[in-house]
Design a protein around this motif. Sequence first.
Motif, short mmCIF file in Angstrom:
data_model
loop_
_atom_site.label_atom_id
_atom_site.label_comp_id
_atom_site.label_asym_id
_atom_site.label_seq_id
_atom_site.Cartn_x
_atom_site.Cartn_y
_atom_site.Cartn_z
N ASP A 1 90.21 8.77 -0.93
CA ASP A 1 88.95 9.09 -0.27
C ASP A 1 88.34 7.88 0.37
O ASP A 1 87.85 8.08 1.28
CB ASP A 1 87.83 9.73 -1.34
CG ASP A 1 87.93 10.82 -2.14
OD1 ASP A 1 89.02 11.85 -1.38
OD2 ASP A 1 87.68 11.10 -3.20
N VAL A 2 88.34 6.87 -0.17
CA VAL A 2 88.19 5.55 0.28
C VAL A 2 89.02 5.23 1.83
O VAL A 2 88.21 4.87 2.86
CB VAL A 2 88.40 4.26 -0.41
CG1 VAL A 2 88.11 2.99 0.44
CG2 VAL A 2 87.50 4.35 -1.85
N ALA B 1 93.47 10.54 -10.90
CA ALA B 1 91.99 10.52 -10.41
C ALA B 1 91.70 8.86 -9.65
O ALA B 1 91.10 9.06 -8.64
CB ALA B 1 91.20 10.50 -11.58
N VAL B 2 92.46 8.13 -10.22
CA VAL B 2 92.25 6.79 -9.54
C VAL B 2 92.74 6.75 -8.06
O VAL B 2 92.23 6.20 -7.02
CB VAL B 2 92.90 5.66 -10.38
CG1 VAL B 2 92.77 4.23 -9.88
CG2 VAL B 2 92.25 5.44 -11.83
N ALA B 3 94.00 7.22 -8.24
CA ALA B 3 94.49 7.36 -6.81
C ALA B 3 93.90 8.26 -5.71
O ALA B 3 93.94 7.92 -4.69
CB ALA B 3 96.08 8.05 -6.98
N ALA C 1 96.67 -2.29 3.44
CA ALA C 1 96.40 -2.54 2.08
C ALA C 1 95.01 -3.58 1.75
O ALA C 1 94.26 -3.26 0.84
CB ALA C 1 97.44 -3.26 1.21
N PHE C 2 95.00 -4.54 2.86
CA PHE C 2 94.02 -5.53 2.70
C PHE C 2 92.43 -4.54 2.99
O PHE C 2 91.80 -4.90 2.55
CB PHE C 2 94.17 -6.43 4.03
CG PHE C 2 93.24 -7.37 3.96
CD1 PHE C 2 92.85 -8.66 3.05
CD2 PHE C 2 91.93 -7.45 4.88
CE1 PHE C 2 91.96 -9.72 3.16
CE2 PHE C 2 90.89 -8.34 4.85
CZ PHE C 2 91.11 -9.35 4.18
N ASP C 3 92.70 -3.61 3.94
CA ASP C 3 91.67 -2.91 4.42
C ASP C 3 91.02 -1.94 3.19
O ASP C 3 89.85 -1.97 2.86
CB ASP C 3 91.89 -2.17 5.63
CG ASP C 3 90.37 -1.33 6.49
OD1 ASP C 3 89.67 -2.14 6.23
OD2 ASP C 3 90.68 -0.66 7.16
N LEU C 4 91.99 -1.33 2.61
CA LEU C 4 91.74 -0.64 1.37
C LEU C 4 91.23 -1.62 0.23
O LEU C 4 90.03 -0.92 -0.41
CB LEU C 4 92.88 -0.06 0.80
CG LEU C 4 92.74 1.00 -0.57
CD1 LEU C 4 91.82 1.84 -0.37
CD2 LEU C 4 94.21 1.41 -0.87
N GLU C 5 91.95 -2.62 -0.17
CA GLU C 5 91.28 -3.63 -1.10
C GLU C 5 89.91 -4.05 -0.69
O GLU C 5 89.29 -4.29 -1.73
CB GLU C 5 92.33 -4.81 -1.26
CG GLU C 5 91.94 -5.69 -2.17
CD GLU C 5 92.85 -7.09 -2.12
OE1 GLU C 5 93.63 -7.22 -3.05
OE2 GLU C 5 92.78 -7.86 -1.16
N GLY D 1 88.14 5.71 8.06
CA GLY D 1 88.86 6.10 9.46
C GLY D 1 90.35 6.78 9.37
O GLY D 1 90.69 6.99 10.40
N ALA D 2 90.99 6.51 8.21
CA ALA D 2 92.51 7.10 8.25
C ALA D 2 92.43 8.51 8.17
O ALA D 2 91.63 9.30 7.51
CB ALA D 2 93.10 6.46 7.25
N THR D 3 93.44 9.19 8.99
CA THR D 3 93.68 10.64 8.95
C THR D 3 94.76 10.89 7.94
O THR D 3 95.82 10.40 8.09
CB THR D 3 93.92 11.00 10.30
OG1 THR D 3 93.00 11.01 11.39
CG2 THR D 3 94.73 12.58 10.18
N LEU D 4 94.67 11.58 6.77
CA LEU D 4 95.39 11.67 5.86
C LEU D 4 96.40 12.97 6.17
O LEU D 4 95.39 14.06 6.21
CB LEU D 4 94.79 11.82 4.45
CG LEU D 4 94.12 10.51 4.04
CD1 LEU D 4 93.71 10.52 2.46
CD2 LEU D 4 94.92 9.40 4.36
N VAL D 5 97.61 12.97 6.34
CA VAL D 5 98.28 14.26 6.43
C VAL D 5 98.90 14.65 4.89
O VAL D 5 99.48 13.86 4.43
CB VAL D 5 99.61 13.90 7.24
CG1 VAL D 5 100.49 15.22 7.46
CG2 VAL D 5 98.91 13.51 8.62
#
Length: 286
Positions: free
Chosen positions: A71-72, A64-66, A238-242, A77-81
């Motif tokens: 979602d974030v 759930a955390v992952a 990683a920096f953008d996500l963090e 703006g990322a495209t998740l395959v």
Amino acid sequence: MARTVTDAAIALNVLRTPFGAVRRERLPRDYRTFLRPGALRGARIGVDRRLFSDSASADAGLNAVAEHALDVMRSLGATLVDPIEPPDTTSIQEDELTVLFSEFKVDLEAYLAGLRRTTMRTLADLIAFNDEHCAQELRYFGQELFHVADATAGLADAGYRAARERCVTAMRGNGIDRILAADRLDAIVGPAYGDSTAPAVAGYPVISVPTGVTDDGRPGGVWLSAGFLAEPALLAFAFDLESAIGSRPRPRFGGTVPDDPPDAGICAIPIESRIRTRREDLPPDV
């Protein structure tokens, strides 16, 4: 291991020591220059779903955390395959153990050779020391892995060299490189507790990013991996996500320290009976 992605970039600046194929490459002067918001916008990230499934290792709370992190990433703006077909790490399990045990012995003995104020110079020396001080060193678990590693024949051994070549080929060209190219991916993401064997074996970078805690207070997150010398891209993602998720929660006191495990009874067994060097004698989770 670092408190933040920025600290990881600073540490990488200090720790990098190019050798092998990296020696011929131009590396960034300062990895901090890649730490910028917006890096995930337009990025294509493949989702490794292996441990999100109902496997024995799956963990609903950590998943759930992952999922929140995924979602974030989408919101940034990322495209998740999702999903991708990850490298088949089970196909190299035996070869990977051959490589690990062989290199462990060689590298450990190289480390011991540079130490002062000790007579320990070989893995066999450590095994003998542990047996001689069994009550202190082998109270809770044995040294089966030491015995297996000590039985290896060195890095010039044909069996080791063939095993290493099979591992690298499977996880590089036939693994990560193939997957990134097939789906035009910039990186691969999976739960932080998941299987990051592929980048480790390939010698490719991987970064773990804390992204939250479970309802019962356990830390979770995701790991991001990519191809050869992809450290700048991974640090940026990683920096953008963090930056979007916020700083990691401060650790909380979780209660009392658990009791020591029970004595394994190893020292009551004659030394000759403790020595096990065959791979098949190891526990199934090794």
